[in-house]
Design a protein around this motif. Structure first.
Motif, short mmCIF file in Angstrom:
data_model
loop_
_atom_site.label_atom_id
_atom_site.label_comp_id
_atom_site.label_asym_id
_atom_site.label_seq_id
_atom_site.Cartn_x
_atom_site.Cartn_y
_atom_site.Cartn_z
N GLY B 165 0.80 -1.22 0.00
CA GLY B 165 0.00 0.00 0.00
C GLY B 165 0.83 1.26 0.00
O GLY B 165 0.35 2.33 -0.36
N THR B 246 -1.47 6.09 -4.49
CA THR B 246 -0.86 4.76 -4.36
C THR B 246 -1.42 3.76 -5.35
O THR B 246 -0.94 2.63 -5.44
CB THR B 246 -1.01 4.21 -2.93
OG1 THR B 246 -2.41 4.06 -2.66
CG2 THR B 246 -0.39 5.15 -1.92
N ARG B 247 -2.50 4.13 -6.08
CA ARG B 247 -3.01 3.22 -7.11
C ARG B 247 -2.59 3.67 -8.51
O ARG B 247 -2.02 2.90 -9.28
CB ARG B 247 -4.53 3.13 -7.04
CG ARG B 247 -4.99 2.31 -5.84
CD ARG B 247 -6.51 2.20 -5.74
NE ARG B 247 -6.84 1.67 -4.43
CZ ARG B 247 -6.85 0.36 -4.12
NH1 ARG B 247 -6.59 -0.53 -5.06
NH2 ARG B 247 -7.13 -0.04 -2.90
N THR B 248 -2.86 4.93 -8.81
CA THR B 248 -2.58 5.40 -10.18
C THR B 248 -1.15 5.88 -10.36
O THR B 248 -0.65 6.01 -11.47
CB THR B 248 -3.50 6.58 -10.54
OG1 THR B 248 -3.17 7.66 -9.62
CG2 THR B 248 -4.96 6.23 -10.37
N TYR B 249 -0.50 6.16 -9.24
CA TYR B 249 0.87 6.70 -9.26
C TYR B 249 0.97 8.10 -9.86
O TYR B 249 2.04 8.56 -10.20
CB TYR B 249 1.85 5.73 -9.97
CG TYR B 249 2.68 5.01 -8.94
CD1 TYR B 249 2.11 4.03 -8.12
CD2 TYR B 249 4.01 5.34 -8.73
CE1 TYR B 249 2.86 3.41 -7.14
CE2 TYR B 249 4.76 4.71 -7.76
CZ TYR B 249 4.18 3.75 -6.96
OH TYR B 249 4.92 3.15 -6.00
#
Lengths: 714, 714
Positions: B165, B246-249
């Motif tokens: 995460g 933290t997902r798409t950066y």
């Protein structure tokens, strides 16, 4: 304006607004990097331009160098801004593109001028310089040095000079054999029936290795091989062998070639390996200026093998000159950065942090390297003269001439001097580059500061064209032989003049009444003379002792290796100091005071670094040595006053320096940031994005065991 | 079998046939490289395996290390054979692939075992080691050291430990600010209304720079910034700031990030720059274990700032340990090659050329480096113990405890010792790597020998986590303060024990009747004690003199920089020698004779290198110094006898060494050739073929003028 440029501009505006705001509050204003640099230039007490002319050998040569720098900077094939990011393949492509440009000048310009052009190029692209040197220095040089005049004409007519129709390389070293040329394994066996030589690689260790230009680009090579005629070996000779078809570039029959791949530096050179499997070449492809093989298989050997050494010396002299030039470049970068970088403050009342160069320790790290660069510059000039004189003598002397012995003595001296200096100057300069890099602190680790690449490119000088340790030992051997001649009453040449005064020098101490009298060129020169004489004597005595124990000379030399190494090193320090001191004396009057300071610093610092010998042989007392140590600091501070003008006098353009931390105007941060962003655009490709995303989002931990829901099942 | 393998095999067969042919002619047979290596192993007078256990701290740990080496070698993400050819992008991808593997162990293994695993990894892929260390050592370490326990729990629950995460970096240094943390420009201004901090980069020089992991991979950072509350500055504190979704950066608002690009080495780390433009974070993102800011904007500062230094020391201890380990690896490569490489011959009757290692000068180049690697190994072990003891004390001491002063003394000592040793060991090891590389002659310039990359990777140790020069000066400052305390009658700790005997030591000479008595541990230790005491006294006296001239302490320290540097350097030599001598005493009986020889060599060689000080302070007479010099040669020869077993005891597998010239069996040429051909296949792509063809076939020379056929036209 790009987004990144805009954001940077904004940050700058904010910075200036902030500075302005501070000014409004009547706080003292901090100096910008450019202002920090400018104030250094105001300190010059000498004419910088005059010093440049003196270094270059006259205004005329300065102007030629400036013309070359401008031509290179505007030549797209010589673009340098992206050189720290190119791959091995890309840099090799560039190298061949540059070939195309430079070939134009090689036939159009007189040799001395073209040599200056190449010297300028060597400073910005040492890989290209070497690749070009492989053809013109090594391949073509071997033809000139070892071919008969008709052989030479033949290869020139084939395009060896104009680089039209052929390009050459130089196949000497083998995988298992480097410095020992006599131990090469490749054979050239004369086949009388066909009037041909058969070139052959008998084993893996005989594979030609490190051959610059062989991997992809050379069509021909000068191959070193053991001459075998009628079963008898005659030692290593050289042969022209064609490697590739000059149109299709396919390998010739019996030739096997590969790329030796990635190197520490100079990747622009396509070094390769070559294996010859019974390759047949005409007998006349053997270079026969010295040894000749007739149609009938008669071998005629030359009366004087020494006369072929000239070519070896040339490369070593070039490396002495290169040491000075590269040292100057390294010091320019580290020196300019030290004038604008600020860090900590020695007083709580300072408005601004202190410049790096205002710390005593930073002066102690950098000023001796600046002095060394000057020392090596003048040493290079003198060594080049020595070499030119030798070449004149060699060309005008015929076997049998009355002057032959004098020529041979000059050859011996120049050979030993250039060997020792090549090792000493390249080692010292390699250390200087790394020391300069480290003075940049963390930024020294960035490729864009240029010093890491400079280190990696320069390092090869320490091992090629004579490994430094072997050359130093050769120089030590020469010193022992001079020492023994001197003992026998023969007057020794200027370079080892101290051996002519052994009686007085060996036990001499520093006969001064006050310590201040040490600060005198004659005293420092005497100090080196005394210590060198003693260290050479030590090596000579060790050698004699071994002889007396019944060893043969080779074993005796081997036994005193450590002493030989020490002798050669100390000799070089003294030799270089003397070259520098002489240059100071010959300088225009207005430059003498500043150059004298730099020269003193070199002399005193070198003594401090070798204090053990000066105390061992009691030239200096411990208290005098303390004085010398203290004076090193004093002279560091003195030279620091005008060190930026001293650096400016080297006259390298920003293009030549190719380091944002070494720019002339001192605006280092903005230019460094610009370069980083140009080479690594914001929002550029992100080759491993999915990898990180899956790493951070491991929904099922793969080492979590399945629940064991039926334990007693079996 | 590939064509190239076949041709190589053929060459080998020919080689063997030739050897056989020679044998038939009853010529003495030459030894193969493997035979040359084997004969070295037969010389061992000690149990190599027992020495390995001793070095590793016991058989148990040797077995664990061997398990790690095997696991790494079989792990495809840790393949190393092609590492000298990969590009910056490729190596970064590999780094993240390895992350995935290693994350598995970080939660599954106890810390000391995992640390051993990482130490093993550091030897083969220092770039990955650092990149991993950025998250666990720096980012997570900062949380552990500076977060309150509830803050720490929060970030662990977000995935900071499991790396699920989030992944962190450490934003301390700025473009214009490195070592001087107090001088950082980035601001963290408390906005009471929103209960937030505003993180801001006010200028170009305030741009966070060199931030490992920032360029592409970190989602969060610990950012160092000037705490400003109600207009008042409280100095540099640390704050957790999210950089990317933290997902798409994608970058968070106000964050600007770029790649700082190519470095000298360790390109596996995506170092980046970061600019914060008015980035808002919750107040509770400030790490508040020490300084606290309340909701109402009250700032509470900690009673003892020193206690936060622990984390800094850890990195330095790791670099001392790394110096020993990397030194061992470099010596393994150079040492094994020297056992099989043959060059020239000292006698005309030799069947075969002489092994490099049988030359006195080669022994003199390599054996002291082997001794140094041993010395640094034992120094690393002891420094790690010192650090572990300190951590125990720090964890068990609460402010107000009676033992607090003792803990603070230990902290001061460990801080100074680790600072001085970090600088001394990393500098010495960097030089050792280059010296080893040069002993390989020309082959040292090939990337595949591994030493060039080792140099480039290791070099960063000299400037990061405390620049070596600054650390050495700090160590010198500590020595001066100990010296002044000793003069005032306070007993000094073991590390500077010589200061407790100033009365007798300062003027002591070497009181031996015969030179042979010098060869005694106590004498050598005394020699270092006398010289160090004098050099420290010199620094202390210089400092006092400046104080008496009315300078403030900071300026006085600055004035004696050169003396401080010398004091710290000489102190380190003596300190390291003592660690080594103690280890010899504690070694199993069967190992003591050989280790004693290596230890003597280290002691004598170090004295020779610093002869100036031993003569200056008259511990040794010039004739005793001559004896020491001669004994260096004697001990080089002694250690050379068993140097391959001494190297084998390091117990690095061929995979770990990753250099064909350093392979265990000595079959260097075949393996080197294999690697070159695997990485650069024969007949591979030729990216610049058309370029060369057009260069060599210039049918119309472009600078040939057109004939001027109508000159009077105009």
């Amino acid at each position: 304006m790009s987004e990144s440029a805009a954001s940077q501009r904004l940050a700058f505006v904010q910075n200036h607004l902030q500075v302005a705001a501070c000014a409004n509050q009547e706080e003292p204003r901090k100096k910008t990097p450019i202002e920090s640099m400018n104030e250094e230039r105001e300190k010059a007490t000498f004419d910088v331009r005059e010093l440049t002319y003196f270094l270059d050998g006259g205004e005329k040569y300065t102007k030629i160098r400036e013309k070359f720098m401008m031509e290179l900077e505007r030549d797209p094939t010589f673009r340098m801004y992206d050189m720290y990011d190119v791959t091995k393949d890309e840099i090799r492509v560039r190298t061949m593109e540059k070939f195309r440009t430079i070939v134009h000048y090689v036939s159009a310009e007189p040799v001395p001028i073209f040599t200056m052009r190449m010297q300028t190029i060597s400073l910005i692209d040492p890989g290209f310089w070497t690749r070009f040197g492989v053809h013109y220095g090594l391949f073509f040089g071997a033809l000139r040095g070892s071919a008969t005049s008709s052989q030479f004409s033949h290869w020139v007519s084939k395009g060896a000079l104009a680089l039209n129709g052929m390009v050459g390389c130089f196949a000497m070293t083998e995988l298992g054999h480097g410095s020992n040329v006599a131990g090469l394994e490749t054979t050239a066996t004369f086949d009388e029936a066909s009037d041909q030589f058969i070139i052959h690689t008998p084993s893996v260790t005989a594979t030609k290795w490190w051959i610059g230009g062989a991997a992809h680009t050379a069509t021909h090579t000068v191959c070193f091989a053991q001459l075998i005629v009628r079963g008898k070996r005659y030692g290593t000779k050289s042969f022209v062998v064609q490697l590739r078809d000059t149109r299709t570039y396919t390998l010739m029959p019996g030739i096997n070639i590969g790329d030796i791949g990635k190197k520490m530096g100079r990747d622009g050179i396509d070094n390769g390996w070559i294996q010859f499997t019974n390759v047949r070449i005409p007998r006349t492809n053997m270079l026969m200026k010295h040894t000749k093989v007739s149609r009938a298989g008669e071998v005629k050997e030359p009366p004087m093998a020494q006369l072929t050494y000239g070519a070896l010396i040339q490369g070593r002299v070039a490396m002495v000159v290169d040491s000075g030039n590269i040292g100057k470049k390294a010091v320019t970068i580290a020196g300019r950065y030290a004038a604008v970088r600020r860090q900590f403050s020695s007083s709580p009342h300072d408005v601004q942090e202190t410049k790096l160069i205002d710390y005593a320790i930073h002066q102690y790290r950098l000023m001796p390297l600046l002095a060394q660069a000057y020392a090596f510059h003048f040493t290079g000039v003198e060594t080049q003269k020595l070499y030119d004189d030798l070449m004149d003598k060699l060309e005008s002397t015929q076997p049998g001439d009355a002057s032959m012995q004098d020529t041979l003595d000059t050859l011996k001296e120049t050979h030993a001097t250039s060997a020792g200096l090549k090792a000493f100057c390249t080692w010292s300069t390699l250390n200087a580059i790394e020391a300069c890099r480290q003075t940049l602190g963390g930024h020294g680790y960035s490729a864009y500061t240029g010093l890491a690449t400079m280190y990696n490119d320069f390092a090869v000088h320490c091992t090629w064209e004579g490994d430094n340790t072997i050359l130093t030992l050769q120089s030590g051997r020469y010193l022992i032989s001079c020492y023994r001649e001197a003992l026998a009453g023969k007057t020794q040449p200027e370079g080892v003049d101290y051996l002519n005064h052994l009686d007085t020098l060996l036990t001499q101490g520093c006969a001064v009444k006050t310590n201040e009298e040490i600060l005198n060129f004659d005293i420092i020169q005497q100090a080196w003379g005394v210590v060198t004489a003693n260290v050479v004597k030590k090596a000579g005595d060790d050698f004699d002792a071994s002889l007396k124990q019944g060893m043969n000379p080779e074993t005796a030399y081997e036994e005193c290796s450590q002493a030989r190494l020490a002798a050669a090193k100390i000799h070089s320090f003294g030799y270089v100091f003397r070259r520098f001191a002489q240059a100071v004396k010959s300088a225009p009057e207005g430059l003498r005071p500043i150059l004298a300071k730099v020269c003193f610093l070199y002399g005193l610092y070198s003594i401090e670094q070798n204090a053990g010998f000066f105390l061992q042989y009691r030239y200096f007392t411990p208290s005098q040595m303390d004085f010398v140590r203290a004076q090193v600091n004093v002279y560091c501070r003195e030279v620091r006053q005008e060190y930026i003008p001293l650096i400016d006098a080297f006259n390298y353009s920003d293009y030549m320096i190719n380091s944002p931390l070494g720019v002339y105007d001192g605006n280092v941060y903005e230019k460094y940031f610009d370069q980083v962003k140009r080479q690594n655009p914001v929002g550029g490709p992100h080759p491993y994005l999915p990898l990180i995303q899956s790493l951070l989002r491991r929904d099922i931990e793969d080492d979590e065991p399945l629940e064991d829901d039926d334990e007693d099942d079996e």
